[in-house]
Design a protein around this motif. Structure first.
Motif, short mmCIF file in Angstrom:
data_model
loop_
_atom_site.label_atom_id
_atom_site.label_comp_id
_atom_site.label_asym_id
_atom_site.label_seq_id
_atom_site.Cartn_x
_atom_site.Cartn_y
_atom_site.Cartn_z
N ASP A 27 1.05 -1.20 0.06
CA ASP A 27 -0.07 0.40 -0.09
C ASP A 27 0.95 1.43 0.18
OD1 ASP A 27 -2.43 -1.70 -0.05
OD2 ASP A 27 -3.11 -0.75 2.20
N PHE A 28 1.95 1.17 0.94
CA PHE A 28 2.82 2.09 0.89
C PHE A 28 3.89 2.58 -0.28
CE2 PHE A 28 7.45 3.92 1.81
CZ PHE A 28 7.55 5.00 1.98
N VAL A 29 3.92 1.57 -1.71
CA VAL A 29 4.55 1.79 -2.17
C VAL A 29 3.45 2.05 -3.66
CG1 VAL A 29 5.93 0.12 -4.11
CG2 VAL A 29 6.64 -0.27 -2.30
N ASN A 30 1.91 1.65 -3.32
CA ASN A 30 1.41 1.86 -4.26
C ASN A 30 0.95 3.18 -4.31
OD1 ASN A 30 0.41 -0.56 -6.02
ND2 ASN A 30 -1.14 -1.00 -3.74
N GLU A 31 1.07 4.36 -3.27
CA GLU A 31 0.71 5.45 -3.03
C GLU A 31 2.14 6.69 -3.41
OE1 GLU A 31 -2.06 7.37 -1.88
OE2 GLU A 31 -3.14 5.51 -2.02
N ALA A 32 3.41 5.68 -2.76
CA ALA A 32 4.14 6.28 -4.14
C ALA A 32 4.26 6.18 -4.91
CB ALA A 32 5.60 5.55 -2.88
N VAL A 33 4.14 5.38 -5.87
CA VAL A 33 4.39 5.55 -7.04
C VAL A 33 3.44 6.01 -7.82
CG1 VAL A 33 3.59 3.93 -8.92
CG2 VAL A 33 5.10 3.51 -7.44
N ARG A 34 1.69 6.22 -7.31
CA ARG A 34 0.94 6.92 -7.63
C ARG A 34 0.96 8.65 -7.24
NH1 ARG A 34 -2.06 3.63 -9.38
NH2 ARG A 34 -3.53 1.96 -8.30
N GLY A 35 1.48 8.96 -6.55
CA GLY A 35 2.13 9.74 -6.16
C GLY A 35 3.46 11.01 -6.25
N ARG A 36 4.09 10.13 -7.30
CA ARG A 36 5.33 9.91 -7.41
C ARG A 36 6.61 10.50 -6.99
NH1 ARG A 36 1.36 10.80 -10.64
NH2 ARG A 36 1.78 10.11 -13.16
N ASN A 37 6.21 9.59 -5.51
CA ASN A 37 7.17 10.20 -4.59
C ASN A 37 8.64 8.74 -4.79
OD1 ASN A 37 8.98 10.36 -2.85
ND2 ASN A 37 7.38 9.86 -1.19
N TRP A 38 9.20 9.07 -6.03
CA TRP A 38 9.83 7.58 -6.63
C TRP A 38 11.22 7.18 -4.82
CZ3 TRP A 38 8.34 4.80 -9.19
CH2 TRP A 38 6.66 5.61 -9.98
N VAL A 39 11.38 8.45 -3.94
CA VAL A 39 12.50 8.51 -3.20
C VAL A 39 13.49 6.90 -2.87
CG1 VAL A 39 13.92 9.81 -1.37
CG2 VAL A 39 12.61 11.05 -2.92
N ASP A 40 12.19 6.59 -2.06
CA ASP A 40 12.47 5.37 -1.27
C ASP A 40 11.54 4.49 -1.86
OD1 ASP A 40 13.35 6.82 0.47
OD2 ASP A 40 11.56 6.92 2.26
N PHE A 41 11.51 4.12 -2.65
CA PHE A 41 10.70 3.50 -3.79
C PHE A 41 11.50 1.83 -3.86
CE2 PHE A 41 10.44 1.12 -7.98
CZ PHE A 41 9.12 0.76 -8.26
#
Length: 157
Positions: A27-41
């Motif tokens: 879920d954290f990864v999904n939110e990061a991807v949808r928010g284009r937050n690649w820092v901790d991907f």
């Protein structure tokens, strides 16, 4: 027999906890991807892979326990216990299977989303720059080998 029940219950609880942990990380990864937050991907993906290997180890431990009892499947194994213990084990097993299905569907949805986003960006780049089709350029503007890794676009594009 009580020892087998206790071991199986502990393994199923640990497996369920690990699957819930994987689901939360996904879920954290999904939110990061949808928010284009690649820092901790990358770190998140490594975390998910570590938990997934722990789940695989627990599943192997559970199947080894069943094989050791001469059972051909989980419900065959559970039949050996009294009604109350069987009910507990079967309930845990159903929860594990449900959580595993949720995790699998979430991973497939993310992969589908990423695949479609990649196709969209590729189509846009090809339409906008047909002369550069099939080429990848680095920060310096020089052409790079396509096998060197992925492409990351900033928000201005």
């Amino acid at each position: 027999m009580d020892d087998e029940f206790t071991r199986c219950e502990a393994v199923l609880n640990a497996e369920l906890d690990a699957l819930v942990e994987v689901g939360a990380a996904q879920d954290f990864v999904n939110e990061a991807v949808r928010g284009r937050n690649w820092v901790d991907f990358d770190a998140s993906i490594k975390t998910i892979n570590g938990i997934a290997s722990r789940v695989a180890g627990l599943e192997e431990e559970r199947t080894a326990l069943m094989r050791g009892a001469g059972a051909h499947g989980f419900y065959d194994f559970a039949r050996r216990f009294p009604d109350e213990e069987r009910s507990i084990l079967c309930g845990l097993y159903r929860q594990v299977r449900l959580e595993a299905a949720r995790t699998r569907f979430s991973a497939e949805a993310l992969a589908s989303y990423l695949g479609e986003a990649r196709a969209l960006v590729s189509g846009l780049l090809e339409a906008a720059f047909p002369e550069k089709r099939g080429k990848i350029y680095g920060r310096s503007g020089m052409e790079r080998d396509a096998k060197m890794g992925g492409v990351v676009l900033d928000r201005r594009f």
